[in-house]
Motif scaffolding. Structure first.
Motif, PDB file in Angstrom:
ATOM      1  N   VAL A 187       0.849  -1.190   0.000  1.00 54.47           N
ATOM      2  CA  VAL A 187       0.000   0.000   0.000  1.00 54.47           C
ATOM      3  C   VAL A 187       0.886   1.242   0.000  1.00 54.47           C
ATOM      4  O   VAL A 187       1.833   1.347   0.791  1.00 54.47           O
ATOM      5  N   VAL A 188       0.596   2.157  -0.900  1.00 54.79           N
ATOM      6  CA  VAL A 188       1.379   3.385  -1.051  1.00 54.79           C
ATOM      7  C   VAL A 188       0.519   4.567  -0.609  1.00 54.79           C
ATOM      8  O   VAL A 188      -0.548   4.808  -1.173  1.00 54.79           O
ATOM      9  N   ASP A 189       0.982   5.277   0.392  1.00 50.66           N
ATOM     10  CA  ASP A 189       0.214   6.382   0.959  1.00 50.66           C
ATOM     11  C   ASP A 189       0.406   7.642   0.134  1.00 50.66           C
ATOM     12  O   ASP A 189       1.387   8.374   0.294  1.00 50.66           O
ATOM     13  N   CYS A 190      -0.538   7.914  -0.753  1.00 48.55           N
ATOM     14  CA  CYS A 190      -0.522   9.144  -1.546  1.00 48.55           C
ATOM     15  C   CYS A 190      -1.538  10.160  -1.019  1.00 48.55           C
ATOM     16  O   CYS A 190      -1.767  11.200  -1.648  1.00 48.55           O
ATOM     17  N   PHE A 191      -2.130   9.847   0.131  1.00 55.82           N
ATOM     18  CA  PHE A 191      -3.142  10.719   0.732  1.00 55.82           C
ATOM     19  C   PHE A 191      -2.528  11.707   1.715  1.00 55.82           C
ATOM     20  O   PHE A 191      -2.794  12.917   1.652  1.00 55.82           O
ATOM     21  N   THR A 192      -1.680  11.214   2.599  1.00 54.59           N
ATOM     22  CA  THR A 192      -1.125  12.046   3.661  1.00 54.59           C
ATOM     23  C   THR A 192      -0.282  13.177   3.079  1.00 54.59           C
ATOM     24  O   THR A 192       0.596  12.959   2.243  1.00 54.59           O
ATOM     25  N   GLY A 193      -0.575  14.382   3.518  1.00 52.19           N
ATOM     26  CA  GLY A 193       0.205  15.536   3.088  1.00 52.19           C
ATOM     27  C   GLY A 193      -0.263  16.173   1.791  1.00 52.19           C
ATOM     28  O   GLY A 193       0.262  17.211   1.389  1.00 52.19           O
ATOM     29  N   PHE A 194      -1.237  15.555   1.133  1.00 44.61           N
ATOM     30  CA  PHE A 194      -1.760  16.100  -0.124  1.00 44.61           C
ATOM     31  C   PHE A 194      -2.948  17.005   0.197  1.00 44.61           C
ATOM     32  O   PHE A 194      -3.887  16.589   0.869  1.00 44.61           O
ATOM     33  N   ASN A 195      -2.897  18.231  -0.289  1.00 40.36           N
ATOM     34  CA  ASN A 195      -3.900  19.251   0.043  1.00 40.36           C
ATOM     35  C   ASN A 195      -4.637  19.671  -1.219  1.00 40.36           C
ATOM     36  O   ASN A 195      -4.020  20.188  -2.159  1.00 40.36           O
ATOM     37  N   THR A 196      -5.944  19.455  -1.258  1.00 39.23           N
ATOM     38  CA  THR A 196      -6.696  19.780  -2.476  1.00 39.23           C
ATOM     39  C   THR A 196      -6.682  21.278  -2.782  1.00 39.23           C
ATOM     40  O   THR A 196      -6.808  21.673  -3.938  1.00 39.23           O
ATOM     41  N   ALA A 197      -6.500  22.115  -1.756  1.00 37.49           N
ATOM     42  CA  ALA A 197      -6.505  23.560  -1.972  1.00 37.49           C
ATOM     43  C   ALA A 197      -5.223  24.041  -2.648  1.00 37.49           C
ATOM     44  O   ALA A 197      -5.253  24.970  -3.459  1.00 37.49           O
ATOM     45  N   THR A 198      -4.094  23.401  -2.316  1.00 40.58           N
ATOM     46  CA  THR A 198      -2.805  23.875  -2.841  1.00 40.58           C
ATOM     47  C   THR A 198      -2.173  22.918  -3.853  1.00 40.58           C
ATOM     48  O   THR A 198      -1.289  23.332  -4.605  1.00 40.58           O
ATOM     49  N   ASP A 199      -2.626  21.659  -3.889  1.00 39.87           N
ATOM     50  CA  ASP A 199      -1.991  20.665  -4.754  1.00 39.87           C
ATOM     51  C   ASP A 199      -2.842  20.272  -5.950  1.00 39.87           C
ATOM     52  O   ASP A 199      -2.488  19.363  -6.709  1.00 39.87           O
TER      53      ASP A 199
END
Length: 246
Positions: A187-199
């Motif tokens: 499982v690869v965590d691509c959720f943590t730290g990703f911000n829909t407002a800035t990314d």
């Protein structure tokens, strides 16, 4: 006098530090939707990171050509814009794609459009199960990397992000039950730290910042999978030091 045994040990150590030496070419398929393929420039950044790390025994494969991302890269993929994991299963599309690409590793980032379509979490996970079964039918030793997908906040879908959270939690629980020694699932965590407002620019699709974060989340797991799939060679490579007199 140069100690020959020591020279052999140094050469072996060097080859372990650089697993590319003598390693087999590894075929990698990025499977997903528009986040992966339209244009999916995180894949270009990921390829660049591999090159910079001297990991060059790779061949990115798929039925779609890479799109322009500002520099030349190995961009073949199966990032089909608008596709659902459940739809790929329903239409039995993956076996045909795999027969063309013949990957050793699949990087699967699917589920965004299923969540956006308000499908139940268990229905999406069932589709992922079927897709993994089809990957193993193509190659019993397939190495599968499955993303905890990025958050999403599209206009008109107030419950989408909670759907992503629910799916990602389910994927973490599902992966160990589906993983095998011959065909491991990571499982690869691509959720943590990703911000829909800035990314992202639209609450879903990554912008430049988001692409950089996606490349970073995939790099270490993919590097490990490549080393295992291609073989961590311990071939002794002759060098000036090993040619010294004994």
């Amino acid at each position: 006098m140069f100690n020959f045994a020591k020279s052999m040990l140094l050469a072996v150590s060097a080859s372990v530090l650089n697993p590319v030496l003598g390693a087999a070419t590894v075929r990698i398929n990025a499977l997903g939707d528009s986040i992966t393929g339209s244009p999916g420039c995180w894949r270009a950044l990921l390829w660049q990171q591999l090159q910079n790390a001297n990991i060059k025994n790779t061949d990115f494969v798929g039925t779609l050509a890479g799109q322009g991302c500002g520099f030349t890269y190995d961009g073949e993929n199966d990032g089909h814009g608008g596709f659902l994991a459940t739809g790929i299963v329903k239409n039995n599309q993956l076996p045909g794609w795999l027969s063309i690409s013949k990957p050793d590793i699949v990087m699967m980032e699917l589920g965004t459009n299923d969540v956006w379509s308000h499908l139940p979490t268990e229905t999406i996970v069932a589709a992922l199960t079927k897709l993994v079964d089809q990957m193993r039918s193509q190659k019993p030793t397939m190495r599968v990397l499955v993303a905890q997908i990025t958050p999403m906040n599209p206009s008109g879908c107030s419950d989408c992000n909670q759907g992503v959270i629910n799916l990602n939690k389910a994927v973490v629980a599902w992966a160990p039950t589906k993983s095998t020694a011959a065909s491991p699932i990571s499982v690869v965590d691509c959720f943590t730290g990703f911000n829909t407002a800035t990314d992202t620019n639209d609450g879903v699709h990554p912008n430049n910042s988001g692409n950089a974060k996606l490349a970073n989340c995939w790099f270490t797991p993919l590097k490990a999978a490549i080393a295992l799939a291609g073989g961590n060679t311990t071939t002794v490579i002759p060098s000036a030091s090993t040619n010294s007199k004994r």
